[in-house]
Design a protein around this motif. Sequence first.
Motif, PDB file in Angstrom:
ATOM      1  N   PRO A 583      34.432  20.435  63.785  1.00 19.83           N
ATOM      2  CA  PRO A 583      34.662  21.724  63.133  1.00 19.83           C
ATOM      3  C   PRO A 583      33.463  22.293  62.394  1.00 19.83           C
ATOM      4  N   ASN A 584      32.515  21.437  61.996  1.00 16.12           N
ATOM      5  CA  ASN A 584      31.376  21.940  61.221  1.00 16.12           C
ATOM      6  C   ASN A 584      30.130  22.158  62.063  1.00 16.12           C
ATOM      7  N   LYS A 585      30.359  22.343  63.370  1.00 15.01           N
ATOM      8  CA  LYS A 585      29.291  22.706  64.285  1.00 15.01           C
ATOM      9  C   LYS A 585      28.194  21.636  64.307  1.00 15.01           C
ATOM     10  N   SER A 586      26.935  22.078  64.428  1.00 12.43           N
ATOM     11  CA  SER A 586      25.849  21.106  64.546  1.00 12.43           C
ATOM     12  C   SER A 586      24.884  21.255  63.381  1.00 12.43           C
ATOM     13  N   LEU A 587      24.012  20.274  63.238  1.00 13.20           N
ATOM     14  CA  LEU A 587      23.113  20.224  62.095  1.00 13.20           C
ATOM     15  C   LEU A 587      22.219  21.453  62.020  1.00 13.20           C
ATOM     16  N   ASP A 588      21.761  21.953  63.169  1.00 16.58           N
ATOM     17  CA  ASP A 588      20.857  23.098  63.124  1.00 16.58           C
ATOM     18  C   ASP A 588      21.521  24.355  62.591  1.00 16.58           C
ATOM     19  N   PHE A 589      22.860  24.437  62.684  1.00 17.07           N
ATOM     20  CA  PHE A 589      23.589  25.581  62.136  1.00 17.07           C
ATOM     21  C   PHE A 589      23.347  25.698  60.632  1.00 17.07           C
ATOM     22  N   LEU A 638      26.167  16.595  65.740  1.00 21.13           N
ATOM     23  CA  LEU A 638      27.364  17.337  65.355  1.00 21.13           C
ATOM     24  C   LEU A 638      27.903  16.802  64.039  1.00 21.13           C
ATOM     25  N   LEU A 639      28.625  17.653  63.317  1.00 16.26           N
ATOM     26  CA  LEU A 639      29.120  17.301  61.984  1.00 16.26           C
ATOM     27  C   LEU A 639      30.636  17.407  61.948  1.00 16.26           C
ATOM     28  N   ASP A 640      31.289  16.324  61.529  1.00 14.52           N
ATOM     29  CA  ASP A 640      32.744  16.333  61.496  1.00 14.52           C
ATOM     30  C   ASP A 640      33.254  17.000  60.217  1.00 14.52           C
ATOM     31  N   THR A 641      34.544  16.871  59.962  1.00 12.90           N
ATOM     32  CA  THR A 641      35.158  17.530  58.815  1.00 12.90           C
ATOM     33  C   THR A 641      34.484  17.150  57.509  1.00 12.90           C
TER      34      THR A 641
END
Length: 821
Positions: A583-589, A638-641
């Motif tokens: 849900p938290n998209k990816s690190l570069d976001f 990628l980043l989880d909740t």
Amino acid sequence: MFGKISCWRNCRLVNLLILSVLATRCLSAPVAIRERIFQNQSISDGQTLVSTSKKFVLGFFTPGASRHRYVGVWHKDDPERTVVWVANRSNPLQDNLGILKFDNSSNLIVSDGKGNSFAVAYGVGVQDLEAAILDNGNFVLRSIANQTNIIWKSFDSPTDTWLPGMNITLGSKLLTPWKSSDDPAGGDYSFGLGVTNNASQLIIWWNGISFWTSERWNGDVNSLIPELKSIDTIPLYFDCDNLTCTYSPNPATRLTKIVLDPNGSLNITQFDPDTQLWTLLWRQPASCEVSNLCGVFGICNNNMLPSYQYQKNLLPSYCRCPKGFAPQDTRYTRKGCTRQTPLQCYGDRFIDMPGMRLPDNREKLSVMGDNECQSACMIDCNCTAYSVLDGCSLWHGDLTNLQEGYNGSGVGTLYLRVAASELESIRSSGHKILWIAGVLPSVAFLIFCIILFIWIRRSKNKGKGKQDGHHSLMTTDTIKLWESEETGSQFMIFSFSKITDATDNFSTESKLGEGGFGPVYKGNLPDGQEIAVKRLAANSGQGLLEFKNEILLIAKLQHSNLVGLLGCCIEGEEMLLVYEYMPNKSLDFFLFEKSRRALLDWEMRVNIIEGVAQGLIYLHKHSRLRVIHRDLKASNILLDTDMNPKISDFGMAKIFDPKGTQANTKRVVGTYGYMAPEYAMAGIFSVKSDVFSYGVLLLEIISGMKNAGSQGRGNSLSLLGYAWELWKEGRCHELIDKSLHGRCPENVALRCIHVSLLCVQEQAADRPSMTEVLSMITNENATLPDPKQPGFLSLLVSSQTEITEETWSLNGLSITKLEGR
């Protein structure tokens, strides 16, 4: 004379005794001393801090029937002292001798009578500090000289209550309920902000699985919860964007709060000053329509919904288990039910469950008739239930969203598979229970139909060309892999219809992005689980190999810092990969955009740095396969909740021989800027290739800058060159992200920069292993060697050689752009 003196003495003793009793009572009652304490002051159990306008109180309390003591905040006018924030929810005090004070590092700590202590607020070494309770309920550490300079605040670490003015932030600031009315420790639910199709939503999760979502934010102050408009006086107004959400009460002076209770229900209440009670205005409804409310094999009944009382140690009345099943955990509904006797496959029987709303994730067969449908389920050991409503339907694996007492369509008799020993006797009437031997003619007919179908299918596929032949070969390999169970119990073969339903027929609204492999969609399975689906494009030149690679690698790898591949779908010309949704998209976001980068505090960055390192150590050393990722970069993290990192996109990964040190390939893939020089120039790769990529990533995390595609860094053409320039001049502190200044230990950040330069050294042999990297980062006493010159200093790293079209991953699932084929 002596009588007068004696009387005077006695009166004096009586007065002293009265004063002593009064003093004792005053000391035993809570004493409000002030609204703040300085670094040389403290408050003891029995004393409180009160905000300037006497709206909120901070002090020690005991919840419910507990014997433990906690530090918390409550409304001063609330006679029941309903706590809205708990400082030490996971660290209760065992006595009533607690003290709240500052330690020598400017941290606010709680200590008990035995000298045990732990920090509840961090002052990061600032000496000019005070702790204060504000009129909005926010407990803060702030500068004495400049009270607007807040170093720490409780609003950044909420417990179960959302107060007016508190920002709920995407990726953090999650509410977690109390475990029970006696225990404020965090429960299994969480509440926070999510974004769907660029619109904010409030979300409740149960153990990371989406449990309830609000309506989407459209700018209207009550668009998240439109039911509030039906109240005579709308009690509050929301104000949201894609990163934060807050609210203000109506009227502004009315005490209002939003609380997540132990059952996972969201409650909006306001305090009535006349009745001195909290009035419930709205509650997120407990309903069987909420996905998977009763867990696997749990049966929900709307007619038995409780009166929202938390039932300690009891399965809520609206959930029950079918015959042959028992609650997995009597404390938590959503864990569902478990079989009391394992299935035996052949010899199992079926129990009939009439009036059941049938689950959605069914497999429809063309078989007609009760006996034939039962036979089709019986011969498939993975089949757990069937129904003959509107044709034959089969279900496989765990059943979810079972519901009785439903008045809509899709209600029929569900036949649930159980072990034969669970049935007391074979009923002479009702549904027949058949042994395999009794249905051999039907089974033979079904097998004949399957063989005929496969023969026709293969005949159609003959002569379709080289690519289709490769497709068929991959399909065979994949099925063999699945049948061998080398992928683990979590890997599934999904039907195309199930994926179509989950993604709303691959609708535009569900589409998250597109890359060389093909489009990526977000989907929702019938049990409420969110997924990300990669669909191989018909004209993809790279997808076939990457598809097979992902299945052969990720499906065998199990680690908390690797993205989970749930399964795949191969049907006709369709080839799809199904992942867990992040849900938290990816690190570069977050990392490469200024306002979002500020949300990545030091603790989050350290967690990401160490998590990625742990994932690589697993790939290089501890997994069943030894794997080189070959495309490690910020967009593939990628980043989880909870903002935990997961390495994704294994389409380029390679298995290597643990006894060998390096390998060579003619097919160079990946992203320039992260690729090691020996790999980009000569196609030579090893575990040290990933170490180089990790070094670049580590430097980007600390600095908040991209290695590639950015100019104006001293005399250098890339972040690596700039870092090397600053290292030689002793100015590495200038690399630390400005948003971290004063919020991170500089010596640790400088150590990370030092380690990153060791990782990106030009010669692979000079680089440390990932095990050594993690040790150097986490061990402050380790002596680090001086780094040698990084690779690529003489080359300009162009922004066009990385993902410039998508500077962050819309889908929460990275899509690799290949360069330098």
